[in-house]
Design an enzyme around this catalytic site. Structure first.
Site, PDB file in Angstrom:
ATOM      1  N   ASN A  53      -1.619  -3.579   1.736  1.00  0.00           N
ATOM      2  CA  ASN A  53      -1.007  -2.712   0.517  1.00  0.00           C
ATOM      3  C   ASN A  53      -1.360  -1.299   0.573  1.00  0.00           C
ATOM      4  OD1 ASN A  53      -3.883  -3.940   0.034  1.00  0.00           O
ATOM      5  ND2 ASN A  53      -3.674  -3.537  -2.185  1.00  0.00           N
ATOM      6  N   GLU A  55      -1.189   2.007  -1.810  1.00  0.00           N
ATOM      7  CA  GLU A  55      -0.802   2.286  -3.132  1.00  0.00           C
ATOM      8  C   GLU A  55      -0.544   3.861  -3.348  1.00  0.00           C
ATOM      9  OE1 GLU A  55      -4.536   1.028  -5.335  1.00  0.00           O
ATOM     10  OE2 GLU A  55      -3.834  -0.983  -5.288  1.00  0.00           O
ATOM     11  N   CYS A  64       3.368  -3.761  -2.010  1.00  0.00           N
ATOM     12  CA  CYS A  64       2.333  -4.940  -1.636  1.00  0.00           C
ATOM     13  C   CYS A  64       2.102  -5.187   0.013  1.00  0.00           C
ATOM     14  CB  CYS A  64       2.922  -6.195  -2.105  1.00  0.00           C
ATOM     15  SG  CYS A  64       2.938  -6.351  -4.003  1.00  0.00           S
ATOM     16  N   GLU A  66       2.485  -7.862   1.727  1.00  0.00           N
ATOM     17  CA  GLU A  66       3.711  -8.706   2.172  1.00  0.00           C
ATOM     18  C   GLU A  66       4.876  -8.107   2.553  1.00  0.00           C
ATOM     19  OE1 GLU A  66       1.695  -8.908  -0.408  1.00  0.00           O
ATOM     20  OE2 GLU A  66       1.359 -11.112  -0.921  1.00  0.00           O
ATOM     21  N   CYS A  98       2.829 -12.005  -4.989  1.00  0.00           N
ATOM     22  CA  CYS A  98       3.426 -11.821  -6.390  1.00  0.00           C
ATOM     23  C   CYS A  98       4.965 -12.497  -6.418  1.00  0.00           C
ATOM     24  CB  CYS A  98       3.205 -10.292  -6.937  1.00  0.00           C
ATOM     25  SG  CYS A  98       4.360  -9.350  -5.974  1.00  0.00           S
ATOM     26  N   CYS A 101       7.072 -10.498  -4.176  1.00  0.00           N
ATOM     27  CA  CYS A 101       7.116 -10.586  -2.770  1.00  0.00           C
ATOM     28  C   CYS A 101       7.556 -11.993  -2.193  1.00  0.00           C
ATOM     29  CB  CYS A 101       5.664 -10.748  -2.236  1.00  0.00           C
ATOM     30  SG  CYS A 101       5.070  -8.688  -2.210  1.00  0.00           S
TER      31      CYS A 101
HETATM   32  O1  DUR Z   1       1.507  -9.816  -3.818  1.00  0.00           O
HETATM   33  C1  DUR Z   1       0.647  -8.917  -3.726  1.00  0.00           C
HETATM   34  C2  DUR Z   1      -0.105  -8.696  -5.089  1.00  0.00           C
HETATM   35  C3  DUR Z   1      -0.481  -7.387  -5.117  1.00  0.00           C
HETATM   36  N1  DUR Z   1      -0.847  -6.738  -4.117  1.00  0.00           N
HETATM   37  C4  DUR Z   1      -1.494  -5.332  -4.076  1.00  0.00           C
HETATM   38  C5  DUR Z   1      -0.703  -4.303  -5.042  1.00  0.00           C
HETATM   39  C6  DUR Z   1      -1.716  -3.625  -5.556  1.00  0.00           C
HETATM   40  O2  DUR Z   1      -2.088  -2.647  -4.562  1.00  0.00           O
HETATM   41  C7  DUR Z   1      -2.835  -4.537  -5.683  1.00  0.00           C
HETATM   42  C8  DUR Z   1      -3.216  -4.753  -7.082  1.00  0.00           C
HETATM   43  O3  DUR Z   1      -2.039  -5.433  -7.600  1.00  0.00           O
HETATM   44  O4  DUR Z   1      -2.787  -5.843  -4.775  1.00  0.00           O
HETATM   45  C9  DUR Z   1      -0.347  -7.234  -2.870  1.00  0.00           C
HETATM   46  O5  DUR Z   1      -0.562  -6.604  -1.547  1.00  0.00           O
HETATM   47  N2  DUR Z   1       0.306  -8.431  -2.786  1.00  0.00           N
HETATM   48 ZN    ZN Z   2       3.833  -8.661  -3.855  1.00  0.00          ZN
END
Ligand code: DUR
Ligand code: ZN
Length: 141
Positions: A53, A55, A64, A66, A98, A101
């Site tokens: 991920n 940010e 994310c 994925e 999520c 994804c």
């Molecule tokens: O499927 C997911 C869900 C969340 N996150 C990350 C996004 C964010 O940086 C952190 C908190 O939501 O987790 C992912 O990488 N994948």
């Molecule tokens: Zn996601």
């Protein structure tokens, strides 16, 4: 459907996918949520693409793990995937992709039953499920 098995019970290719997802998580840029996620995606050709991920201070621009892996792979010519390992840690529980994804994975899954593995960084146990279970009655054009 899902099952939880010990890390060591999986085959070598699966364990390699799990290890790469754990390693990819180390690169997560998660300074706002402090929630690190790593993934490893297995393409039809047998190559593994990793993601974490990423940010942003403008929170909604965060990506994310994925989708990072999918975008990396598709941009390098891979368009079909068989398996994905997702590694995260939430109070000892598994972390699952999520909804966004799941839909993006559905776009490039070789089969609607693409295998999805939820991996703990501790390499103790792995939850095995599939995309059909995570995204029933999926939207497709
Ligand atoms: O499927 C997911 C869900 C969340 N996150 C990350 C996004 C964010 O940086 C952190 C908190 O939501 O987790 C992912 O990488 N994948
Ligand atoms: Zn996601």
């Amino acid at each position: 459907m899902f099952e939880v098995k010990k890390f060591v019970e999986f085959d070598e290719q699966e364990k390699q996918l799990f290890r790469e997802s754990i390693q990819a998580r180390e690169e997560a840029y998660a300074i706002y949520s402090n929630f690190k996620v790593g993934t490893a995606l297995l393409s039809k050709s047998g190559k593994i693409y990793t993601g974490c991920n990423v940010e942003n201070s403008s929170f909604s621009l965060s990506t994310c793990a994925e989708r990072t892996a999918v975008v990396k792979a598709v941009s390098e010519g891979e368009k079909e995937f068989n398996k994905i390992a997702v590694c995260g840690l939430k109070e000892g529980q598994f972390v699952s992709p999520c909804g966004s994804c799941r839909q993006v994975l559905n776009e490039f899954a070789q089969s609607s039953h693409m295998e999805v593995y939820l991996v703990k960084p501790s390499q103790t146990e792995v939850l095995k499920t599939n995309l059909k279970y995570l995204l029933p009655l999926a939207f497709n054009l």
